[in-house]
Design a protein around this motif. Structure first.
Motif, PDB file in Angstrom:
ATOM      1  N   HIS A  34      19.596 -15.079   1.388  1.00  0.00           N
ATOM      2  CA  HIS A  34      18.020 -14.754   0.405  1.00  0.00           C
ATOM      3  C   HIS A  34      17.020 -15.988   1.619  1.00  0.00           C
ATOM      4  O   HIS A  34      17.925 -16.871   2.664  1.00  0.00           O
ATOM      5  CB  HIS A  34      17.940 -14.883  -0.800  1.00  0.00           C
ATOM      6  CG  HIS A  34      17.666 -16.463  -0.900  1.00  0.00           C
ATOM      7  ND1 HIS A  34      19.280 -17.327  -1.438  1.00  0.00           N
ATOM      8  CD2 HIS A  34      16.814 -17.264  -1.679  1.00  0.00           C
ATOM      9  CE1 HIS A  34      18.587 -17.939  -1.972  1.00  0.00           C
ATOM     10  NE2 HIS A  34      17.838 -18.431  -1.961  1.00  0.00           N
ATOM     11  N   HIS A  36      15.062 -17.945   1.432  1.00  0.00           N
ATOM     12  CA  HIS A  36      14.507 -19.870   1.144  1.00  0.00           C
ATOM     13  C   HIS A  36      15.338 -20.913   2.064  1.00  0.00           C
ATOM     14  O   HIS A  36      16.668 -20.595   2.822  1.00  0.00           O
ATOM     15  CB  HIS A  36      15.310 -19.964   0.327  1.00  0.00           C
ATOM     16  CG  HIS A  36      13.615 -19.589  -0.909  1.00  0.00           C
ATOM     17  ND1 HIS A  36      14.432 -19.691  -2.278  1.00  0.00           N
ATOM     18  CD2 HIS A  36      12.436 -19.377  -1.160  1.00  0.00           C
ATOM     19  CE1 HIS A  36      13.380 -19.104  -3.598  1.00  0.00           C
ATOM     20  NE2 HIS A  36      12.391 -19.415  -2.557  1.00  0.00           N
ATOM     21  N   HIS A  39      18.200 -21.985   3.190  1.00  0.00           N
ATOM     22  CA  HIS A  39      19.632 -21.193   3.249  1.00  0.00           C
ATOM     23  C   HIS A  39      18.960 -20.085   4.549  1.00  0.00           C
ATOM     24  O   HIS A  39      20.720 -19.564   5.028  1.00  0.00           O
ATOM     25  CB  HIS A  39      19.610 -20.060   2.156  1.00  0.00           C
ATOM     26  CG  HIS A  39      19.857 -20.514   0.158  1.00  0.00           C
ATOM     27  ND1 HIS A  39      21.382 -20.053  -0.145  1.00  0.00           N
ATOM     28  CD2 HIS A  39      18.923 -21.128  -0.093  1.00  0.00           C
ATOM     29  CE1 HIS A  39      20.683 -20.779  -1.468  1.00  0.00           C
ATOM     30  NE2 HIS A  39      20.140 -21.887  -1.542  1.00  0.00           N
ATOM     31  N   HIS A  84      16.422 -12.904  -7.647  1.00  0.00           N
ATOM     32  CA  HIS A  84      15.934 -14.052  -7.257  1.00  0.00           C
ATOM     33  C   HIS A  84      14.914 -14.250  -6.849  1.00  0.00           C
ATOM     34  O   HIS A  84      13.628 -14.174  -7.358  1.00  0.00           O
ATOM     35  CB  HIS A  84      17.441 -15.045  -6.858  1.00  0.00           C
ATOM     36  CG  HIS A  84      17.004 -16.639  -6.525  1.00  0.00           C
ATOM     37  ND1 HIS A  84      16.490 -17.542  -6.918  1.00  0.00           N
ATOM     38  CD2 HIS A  84      16.659 -16.979  -4.976  1.00  0.00           C
ATOM     39  CE1 HIS A  84      15.499 -18.224  -6.305  1.00  0.00           C
ATOM     40  NE2 HIS A  84      16.155 -17.891  -4.829  1.00  0.00           N
ATOM     41  N   ASP A 102      21.651 -17.760  -4.761  1.00  0.00           N
ATOM     42  CA  ASP A 102      20.547 -17.919  -5.729  1.00  0.00           C
ATOM     43  C   ASP A 102      19.981 -16.674  -6.618  1.00  0.00           C
ATOM     44  O   ASP A 102      20.574 -15.614  -5.872  1.00  0.00           O
ATOM     45  CB  ASP A 102      19.446 -18.778  -5.690  1.00  0.00           C
ATOM     46  CG  ASP A 102      19.057 -19.995  -4.895  1.00  0.00           C
ATOM     47  OD1 ASP A 102      20.953 -20.763  -4.821  1.00  0.00           O
ATOM     48  OD2 ASP A 102      18.614 -20.536  -4.341  1.00  0.00           O
TER      49      ASP A 102
HETATM   50 ZN   LIG Z   1      16.203 -19.808  -2.994  1.00  0.00          ZN
END
Ligand SMILES: [Zn+2]
Length: 328
Positions: A34, A36, A39, A84, A102
């Motif tokens: 994802h 974020h 990551h 998430h 996540d």
């Molecule tokens: Zn995350």
């Protein structure tokens, strides 16, 4: 072979797959769970991610659609909903490995919860893997935030709500736009909100702070969402000095279970999390029923211990215990 050193690396014959490496790599195939920032970083090799992760991260990778199998070397990989944030993905290899990235197991105000995948080897996040972290139901927290905001709007106050710009801020936009006519958001949040909407996620009516219409709305008391790091005493004092209404502040984070954030001048901390809580993580592992479990992030050691108590073969994977190797 599976090990953790700059993300999680899986090697089988000539195939090398890296899940969420945080430093740039130039070989193997990278799967980004994802967008974020811990990551999603760009790499000099083939990268796979969902279309939404690509749009939010701006990383120029290859799209892997949800629920569609893609061949990687001798193996096949499928991406599944992780519940998430927009575009968040779990990855499952046909050889039996599941990497959750996540996850949020519960349905949220914006998305269905994560698909629970049956694994032989499960690599599961454990951000809130301590049994202290039992969150109230997502729906209840949303109601709690809405009721608090409405009460303060009616009392003629400015409401400043802090949340992570990607993920939490979009949930807050949805919750708060149902309480006031228009919710004002930081320009960075507005840009991500637009990508959510482009992908069919309705967030209600919002405006970026820097628009002329927003300036009109700020003549009266208003509701605004800012990135968490902006919410501190200095910022609140500046807002109070600029506008002639008292200010109340709130923050939305799973860490509200552990911290009040009062030292940062936050009046209310709401336990709104986009991660699974302890019981949901346990529920995931029980339903997945893997032969081996590896825990990553947050309370990895503690969560692995809890899983072992429940009869699972579980170990934490962390950078500090680099190269915990497993062969099978
Ligand atoms: Zn995350």
């Amino acid at each position: 072979m599976l090990y953790m050193n700059n993300g999680i690396t899986y090697v089988r014959k000539d195939t090398k797959i890296l899940f969420d490496p945080h430093k740039s790599v130039s070989e193997g195939i990278v799967c980004i769970s994802h967008a974020h920032s811990d990551h999603a970083v760009p790499h000099k090799t083939k990268m796979l991610m969902t279309r939404q992760t690509l749009q939010i991260s701006g990383i120029d990778g290859e799209v892997i659609e949800y629920n569609k199998k893609v061949q990687i070397g001798d193996d096949f990989i499928t991406s599944y909903n992780a519940g998430h944030v927009l575009g968040s993905s779990q990855f499952m290899l046909d050889s039996g490995i599941v990497y959750t990235g996540d996850i949020r197991v519960e349905d949220s105000i914006l998305f269905p919860g994560a698909d629970i995948l049956h694994a032989d080897i499960l690599i599961i996040e454990s951000t809130f893997g301590l049994n202290h972290f039992e969150f109230p139901k997502h729906e209840e927290v949303c109601h709690e935030i809405a009721a608090w905001a409405k009460k303060n709007m009616d009392a003629g106050r400015i409401i400043l709500m802090g949340g992570y710009s990607f993920g939490k801020a979009q949930e807050l936009t949805k919750i708060l736009s149902e309480v006031c006519d228009v919710v004002l958001v930081h320009p960075k949040i507005a840009a991500i909100n637009k990508i959510y909407e482009k992908n069919g996620v309705k967030l209600g009516k919002y405006l970026s702070f820097d628009s002329d219409e927003a300036k009109e709305i700020m003549r009266d008391n208003f509701v605004a969402i800012v990135p968490t790091h902006m919410l501190n005493r200095k910022f609140v004092d500046a807002i109070e000095a600029q506008f002639s209404y008292p200010v109340v502040t709130g923050i939305a984070t799973g860490w509200a279970k552990m911290y009040s954030f009062r030292n940062r001048g936050v009046d209310r901390a709401f336990q709104l999390s986009d991660h699974a809580d302890f019981n949901q993580l346990i529920e995931y592992v029980e339903q997945s029923n893997p032969r081996e479990v590896y825990t990553v992030h947050g309370y990895a050691k503690e969560f692995a211990r809890q899983l072992r108590r429940r009869g699972f073969k579980a170990k934490p994977l962390s950078e500090s215990t680099q190269r915990k190797l497993t062969d099978w």
